[in-house]
Scaffold this motif. Sequence first.
Motif, short mmCIF file in Angstrom:
data_model
loop_
_atom_site.label_atom_id
_atom_site.label_comp_id
_atom_site.label_asym_id
_atom_site.label_seq_id
_atom_site.Cartn_x
_atom_site.Cartn_y
_atom_site.Cartn_z
N LEU A 54 0.84 -1.20 0.00
CA LEU A 54 0.00 0.00 0.00
C LEU A 54 0.87 1.25 0.00
CD1 LEU A 54 -2.87 1.04 0.03
CD2 LEU A 54 -2.80 0.99 2.53
N ARG A 55 1.95 1.22 0.78
CA ARG A 55 2.86 2.38 0.80
C ARG A 55 3.54 2.55 -0.55
NH1 ARG A 55 4.22 0.48 6.20
NH2 ARG A 55 5.90 -0.68 5.23
N VAL A 56 3.94 1.44 -1.16
CA VAL A 56 4.58 1.51 -2.48
C VAL A 56 3.61 2.08 -3.49
CG1 VAL A 56 5.48 0.11 -4.38
CG2 VAL A 56 6.26 -0.32 -2.04
N LEU A 57 2.37 1.63 -3.45
CA LEU A 57 1.36 2.15 -4.37
C LEU A 57 1.09 3.63 -4.12
CD1 LEU A 57 -1.16 -0.82 -4.52
CD2 LEU A 57 0.39 -0.06 -6.31
N GLU A 58 1.07 4.03 -2.85
CA GLU A 58 0.88 5.45 -2.52
C GLU A 58 2.04 6.28 -3.08
OE1 GLU A 58 -1.45 7.16 -0.63
OE2 GLU A 58 -2.75 5.42 -0.44
N ASN A 59 3.28 5.77 -2.93
CA ASN A 59 4.44 6.49 -3.45
C ASN A 59 4.38 6.58 -4.97
OD1 ASN A 59 5.52 6.95 -0.93
ND2 ASN A 59 6.82 5.13 -0.97
N LEU A 60 3.99 5.49 -5.64
CA LEU A 60 3.83 5.52 -7.09
C LEU A 60 2.78 6.52 -7.51
CD1 LEU A 60 4.06 1.74 -8.04
CD2 LEU A 60 5.65 3.54 -8.68
#
Length: 168
Positions: A54-60
């Motif tokens: 979820l954090r990776v997707l938020e950063n993307l």
Amino acid sequence: DRRRDSPAAGSPIQPIIKDVGEVYSRLLDHRPVIQGEIRYFVKEFEEKRGLRELRVLENLKKTIFETNERVLPKCEQAIQDNLGETFKRLQAANAMIHRLQEREYEARKIQADKVMAREDKCIAHWEEFMKEQQNKRAEVDEEHRKAMERLKEQYSEMEKELAKYVSF
């Protein structure tokens, strides 16, 4: 209540049916095991992974948003600014190349004309040379013919004179 009313309720078959039910549930009914495995997998996945995806997707999402809002317009503006200048440079280069091609074509044409003029001159010179050779040949043939006539006359005179001396 049904168990009490059933004929096998107090019979010795009752424990056998119970054992068969337990064997069936242990051997053939895998739902409790599968559900336990699924709960364990989900628990391990959530604990170990945390909400990293979820954090990776938020950063993307933030990166894509920033790219769309800031970087892309800057790139488009830079392209628009430089594209006009580049197009002008390409047109100038194209015009220069066209002029160079015209000059080269003219130079080749002049060279070809010079070559043709030289060839024509050589052909004319050759024809003149051949005519001169024909004239010289005719002159030499004429001189030869005259020399042959003179020699014939000279030999005929010599024969006449020799005939005078032979009569001695």
